[in-house]
Design an enzyme around this catalytic site. Structure first.
Site, PDB file in Angstrom:
ATOM      1  CD  GLU A 161       5.587  -3.465   3.684  1.00  0.00           C
ATOM      2  OE1 GLU A 161       4.912  -4.376   4.207  1.00  0.00           O
ATOM      3  OE2 GLU A 161       5.972  -2.471   4.313  1.00  0.00           O
ATOM      4  CE  LYS A 176      -3.723   2.227   2.597  1.00  0.00           C
ATOM      5  NZ  LYS A 176      -4.663   2.107   3.740  1.00  0.00           N
ATOM      6  CE  LYS A 199      -6.117   1.676  -0.598  1.00  0.00           C
ATOM      7  NZ  LYS A 199      -6.319   1.873   0.796  1.00  0.00           N
TER       8      LYS A 199
HETATM    9  C1  PBG Z   1      -7.683   3.239   5.425  1.00  0.00           C
HETATM   10  C2  PBG Z   1      -7.911   3.055   3.970  1.00  0.00           C
HETATM   11  C3  PBG Z   1      -7.691   3.978   2.939  1.00  0.00           C
HETATM   12  C4  PBG Z   1      -8.169   3.395   1.769  1.00  0.00           C
HETATM   13  C5  PBG Z   1      -8.629   2.129   2.108  1.00  0.00           C
HETATM   14  N1  PBG Z   1      -8.437   1.928   3.476  1.00  0.00           N
HETATM   15  C6  PBG Z   1      -7.215   5.377   2.947  1.00  0.00           C
HETATM   16  C7  PBG Z   1      -5.933   5.757   3.525  1.00  0.00           C
HETATM   17  O1  PBG Z   1      -5.020   4.951   3.725  1.00  0.00           O
HETATM   18  O2  PBG Z   1      -5.838   6.950   3.773  1.00  0.00           O
HETATM   19  C8  PBG Z   1      -8.191   4.044   0.421  1.00  0.00           C
HETATM   20  C9  PBG Z   1      -9.206   3.532  -0.523  1.00  0.00           C
HETATM   21  C10 PBG Z   1      -9.526   4.420  -1.656  1.00  0.00           C
HETATM   22  O3  PBG Z   1      -8.899   5.475  -1.882  1.00  0.00           O
HETATM   23  O4  PBG Z   1     -10.446   4.058  -2.382  1.00  0.00           O
HETATM   24  N2  PBG Z   1      -6.526   2.742   5.935  1.00  0.00           N
HETATM   25 ZN    ZN Z   2      -6.190   3.585   8.066  1.00  0.00          ZN
END
Ligand code: PBG
Ligand code: ZN
Length: 326
Positions: A234, A196, A249
């Protein structure tokens, strides 16, 4: 004159039937996971201004949306909660009467066959908006693990079929695995947000989930977009810790990473086609600048081609309809 030598690659594109016979990647509604935002209150259906067609829904308005997802043949949803109150340690995340826990029970009661994935994080529940416990300006790793594990167990107890930890603390998979096993949920899989990145593409989501950090950013826990080897570290960590699925992601700017991960692990890989990717397509479509259907299907196909086995996407309902020819 000498005879030109070349291959007639166009032969296999000569008719729709032939093209479909040699098509290498097939997008299907079974690939989709649809995100839902659930908020406290009654009769709430708030459209997110930066995400047309996506809503914050109260529990009494949730089922109409779920019915639609089920009737379209989408097999799974992922739940995000917006609690009435936030505090320093994100208590709402691991409350058995929390918004996601109640939503999970409600959905599983009416649609036991729908696979309910619980996003496991603290940022929607903390007043500072960070994904873990904060001390001064630091986000602490190990103290956050305990709260995440409690959240996961509470979600599993409510009936969640899959736990999807997204907070990027080191060791979150093994901490959650151990807690689930101890509580008797050894058959509940973990879909880890393993790779992520700290991405500007999450902007619209933070409007939807009301989870923007109140100070600083997430760069000490989410990954640097410039890094590729780090993604494999990771991924490897989460495989070793016992993850059952790995999420990459965002998706669209990270298709190279998706392929790297797919080539290096034996687990199903999930693409998260995030909020900012959705908003850009929607904005252009609303302006009449692009053909939304063609763009969306091409984009989702590219994610599968890059190695995704499943795709979390806000386009899921539309794409499922389009794939059925509706
Ligand atoms: C929370 C989370 C996020 C997303 C999914 N879970 C946002 C972040 O890390 O700030 C993003 C999903 C999206 O942008 O559609 N941890
Ligand atoms: Zn979060």
């Amino acid at each position: 004159m000498t005879q030109l030598q070349f291959r007639r690659n166009r032969r296999l594109r000569n008719s729709a039937a032939l093209r479909s016979m040699v098509r290498e990647t097939i997008l299907q509604k079974e690939d989709f996971i649809y995100p839902l935002f659930i908020i406290e209150g009654e009769n709430v259906k708030n459209e997110i201004s930066s995400m047309p067609g996506i809503y914050q829904l109260s529990l009494d308005r949730l089922m109409e949306e779920v019915e639609e997802v089920v009737s379209l043949g989408i097999p799974s949803v992922i739940l995000f909660g917006i609690p009435a109150e936030k505090d320093a340690t994100g208590t709402g995340a691991y409350n058995d009467e929390g918004i996601v826990q109640r939503a999970t029970r409600l959905i599983k009661e009416k649609h036991p066959e729908l696979v309910v994935i619980a996003d496991t994080c603290l940022c929607e529940y903390t007043d500072h908006g960070h994904c873990g416990v904060v001390h001064g300006s630091d986000v602490l790793n190990d103290p956050s693990l305990e709260l995440l594990a409690k959240t996961a167990v509470s979600q599993a107890k409510a009936g969640a079929d899959i736990i999807a930890p997204s907070n990027m603390m080191d060791g979150f998979v093994v901490a959650i695995r151990q807690a689930l096993d101890e509580a008797g949920y050894e058959n509940v899989p973990i879909m880890s947000y393993a790779v992520k990145y700290a991405s500007a593409y999450y902007g619209p989501f933070r409007d939807a989930a009301e989870s923007a950090p109140q100070f600083g950013d997430r760069k000490t826990y989410q990954m640097d977009p410039a890094n590729r080897m780090e993604a494999l570290r990771e991924a490897e960590s989460d495989v070793m810790e016992g993850a059952d699925f790995l999420i990459v992601k965002p998706a669209l700017s990270y298709l190279d990473i998706m392929r790297d991960v797919k080539n290096n692990v034996l687990l199903p890989v999930v693409a998260y086609n995030v909020s900012g990717e959705y908003s850009m397509v929607k904005a252009a479509a609303q302006n009449g600048w692009i053909d939304e259907k063609e763009i969306v299907l091409e984009t989702l196909t590219s994610m599968k081609r890059a190695g995704a086995d499943l795709i979390m996407t806000y386009h899921a309902k539309d794409a499922a309809r389009w794939l059925e020819g509706k």
